[in-house]
Write a protein that holds these residues in place. Structure first.
Motif, mmCIF file in Angstrom:
data_model
loop_
_atom_site.group_PDB
_atom_site.id
_atom_site.type_symbol
_atom_site.label_atom_id
_atom_site.label_comp_id
_atom_site.label_asym_id
_atom_site.label_seq_id
_atom_site.Cartn_x
_atom_site.Cartn_y
_atom_site.Cartn_z
ATOM 1 N N SER A 1 0.846 -1.182 0.000
ATOM 2 C CA SER A 1 0.000 0.000 0.000
ATOM 3 C C SER A 1 0.884 1.236 0.000
ATOM 4 N N ALA A 2 0.515 2.229 -0.750
ATOM 5 C CA ALA A 2 1.337 3.430 -0.894
ATOM 6 C C ALA A 2 0.833 4.529 0.032
ATOM 7 N N LEU A 3 1.651 4.882 0.990
ATOM 8 C CA LEU A 3 1.337 6.000 1.872
ATOM 9 C C LEU A 3 1.960 7.252 1.288
ATOM 10 N N GLY A 36 17.017 3.246 12.154
ATOM 11 C CA GLY A 36 17.192 1.916 11.583
ATOM 12 C C GLY A 36 17.981 1.987 10.283
ATOM 13 N N TRP A 37 18.339 0.802 9.774
ATOM 14 C CA TRP A 37 19.117 0.741 8.529
ATOM 15 C C TRP A 37 18.242 1.013 7.317
ATOM 16 N N ALA A 38 18.821 1.694 6.348
ATOM 17 C CA ALA A 38 18.168 1.942 5.062
ATOM 18 C C ALA A 38 19.262 2.054 4.007
ATOM 19 N N TRP A 39 18.848 1.966 2.751
ATOM 20 C CA TRP A 39 19.761 2.189 1.630
ATOM 21 C C TRP A 39 19.420 3.553 1.068
ATOM 22 N N ASP A 95 8.653 3.122 -5.387
ATOM 23 C CA ASP A 95 9.045 1.944 -6.175
ATOM 24 C C ASP A 95 8.988 2.223 -7.675
ATOM 25 N N ASP A 96 7.958 2.979 -8.080
ATOM 26 C CA ASP A 96 7.781 3.286 -9.507
ATOM 27 C C ASP A 96 8.870 4.219 -10.036
ATOM 28 N N LEU A 97 9.443 5.036 -9.164
ATOM 29 C CA LEU A 97 10.494 5.966 -9.583
ATOM 30 C C LEU A 97 11.890 5.344 -9.544
ATOM 31 N N THR A 98 12.082 4.388 -8.647
ATOM 32 C CA THR A 98 13.422 3.828 -8.438
ATOM 33 C C THR A 98 13.597 2.434 -9.033
ATOM 34 N N ASN A 99 12.499 1.757 -9.346
ATOM 35 C CA ASN A 99 12.538 0.345 -9.748
ATOM 36 C C ASN A 99 13.186 -0.492 -8.656
ATOM 37 N N LYS A 100 13.029 -0.058 -7.425
ATOM 38 C CA LYS A 100 13.598 -0.752 -6.270
ATOM 39 C C LYS A 100 12.454 -1.022 -5.299
ATOM 40 N N PRO A 101 12.322 -2.269 -4.843
ATOM 41 C CA PRO A 101 11.221 -2.552 -3.914
ATOM 42 C C PRO A 101 11.431 -1.851 -2.575
ATOM 43 N N PHE A 102 10.308 -1.494 -1.930
ATOM 44 C CA PHE A 102 10.297 -0.921 -0.576
ATOM 45 C C PHE A 102 11.060 0.405 -0.498
ATOM 46 N N SER A 103 11.000 1.183 -1.579
ATOM 47 C CA SER A 103 11.697 2.471 -1.580
ATOM 48 C C SER A 103 10.711 3.594 -1.301
ATOM 49 N N PHE A 104 11.258 4.724 -0.883
ATOM 50 C CA PHE A 104 10.452 5.921 -0.664
ATOM 51 C C PHE A 104 11.316 7.139 -0.931
ATOM 52 N N THR A 105 10.644 8.269 -1.132
ATOM 53 C CA THR A 105 11.350 9.512 -1.416
ATOM 54 C C THR A 105 10.961 10.569 -0.404
ATOM 55 N N LEU A 115 15.341 6.510 -0.691
ATOM 56 C CA LEU A 115 15.783 5.538 0.304
ATOM 57 C C LEU A 115 15.015 4.246 0.103
ATOM 58 N N ALA A 116 15.601 3.145 0.553
ATOM 59 C CA ALA A 116 14.932 1.849 0.462
ATOM 60 C C ALA A 116 15.198 1.068 1.742
ATOM 61 N N VAL A 117 14.210 0.288 2.144
ATOM 62 C CA VAL A 117 14.329 -0.551 3.335
ATOM 63 C C VAL A 117 13.999 -1.994 2.968
ATOM 64 N N ASP A 118 13.970 -2.874 3.959
ATOM 65 C CA ASP A 118 13.876 -4.310 3.681
ATOM 66 C C ASP A 118 12.480 -4.860 3.410
ATOM 67 N N ASN A 119 11.436 -4.125 3.823
ATOM 68 C CA ASN A 119 10.097 -4.668 3.613
ATOM 69 C C ASN A 119 9.061 -3.545 3.581
ATOM 70 N N ASP A 120 7.862 -3.902 3.147
ATOM 71 C CA ASP A 120 6.792 -2.926 2.966
ATOM 72 C C ASP A 120 6.377 -2.291 4.290
ATOM 73 N N ALA A 121 6.281 -3.092 5.349
ATOM 74 C CA ALA A 121 5.868 -2.560 6.654
ATOM 75 C C ALA A 121 6.860 -1.517 7.149
ATOM 76 N N ASP A 122 8.153 -1.787 6.995
ATOM 77 C CA ASP A 122 9.185 -0.851 7.423
ATOM 78 C C ASP A 122 9.093 0.447 6.616
ATOM 79 N N ARG A 123 8.911 0.309 5.302
ATOM 80 C CA ARG A 123 8.766 1.489 4.453
ATOM 81 C C ARG A 123 7.573 2.324 4.899
ATOM 82 N N ASN A 124 6.422 1.682 5.138
ATOM 83 C CA ASN A 124 5.222 2.414 5.544
ATOM 84 C C ASN A 124 5.416 3.112 6.887
ATOM 85 N N GLU A 125 6.154 2.475 7.804
ATOM 86 C CA GLU A 125 6.437 3.090 9.102
ATOM 87 C C GLU A 125 7.294 4.345 8.928
#
Length: 164
Positions: A1-3, A36-39, A95-105, A115-125
């Motif tokens: 889900s996209a927040l 927490g860790w992120a890319w 995700d649509d801008l980076t082609n990387k899963p679990f990413s956000f701007t 930035l990108a994290v390991d899972n959808d829940a972490d990204r949404n948080e």
């Protein structure tokens, strides 16, 4: 889900850089809202590097900040990024801008941080926490500015009354 959180108004009337070049004080433990860790995508090479991400929400009038460090909880080191969240217009899934899963701007006037994290829940948080920090920072500042204005008006009225 996209927040997504978006602000259409400027956080402040002044123009400020999103990434500071001056050495900001290290974050205080009591001001850390999330960490927490992120890319994070680098500015010039566009490579993703592992970074310790820290969201701080200090008391007013200090701005909420998003900091990145090379090492986990090494706050004595200078952050690799220091983003003043008063300047954040939008934080959303990317995700649509980076082609990387679990990413956000995190979008500020002079740069879009990816930035990108390991899972959808972490990204949404992260998106929700950064969005809350951004809006809380503005609401608190607006309220305190209003209180300051009301106090100033009361002082002026009292001075006028004393002068009559």
């Amino acid at each position: 889900s996209a927040l997504q959180y978006h602000s259409s108004t400027s956080a402040t009337g002044t123009s400020m850089p999103s990434s500071s070049t001056s050495a900001a004080p290290p974050p205080r433990r009591e001001d850390i809202r999330k960490e927490g860790w992120a890319w994070k995508e680098s500015l010039f090479l566009r490579q993703y590097r592992k970074r310790w991400l820290v969201l701080t929400c200090p008391p007013h009038p200090q701005p909420s900040r998003l900091l990145t460090f090379s090492k986990k909880q090494d706050y004595s080191a200078r952050p690799t990024e220091d983003i003043d969240l008063r300047q954040c217009g939008t934080v959303k899934s990317a995700d649509d801008l980076t082609n990387k899963p679990f990413s956000f701007t995190v979008q500020v006037p002079d740069r879009n941080f990816f930035l990108a994290v390991d899972n959808d829940a972490d990204r949404n948080e992260w998106v929700a926490a950064i969005g809350r920090a951004t809006t809380e920072n503005r609401r608190v500042r607006s309220y305190s500015e209003e209180v300051e204005y009301q106090e100033q008006q009361a002082r002026l009225a009292a001075a006028r009354a004393a002068g009559d």
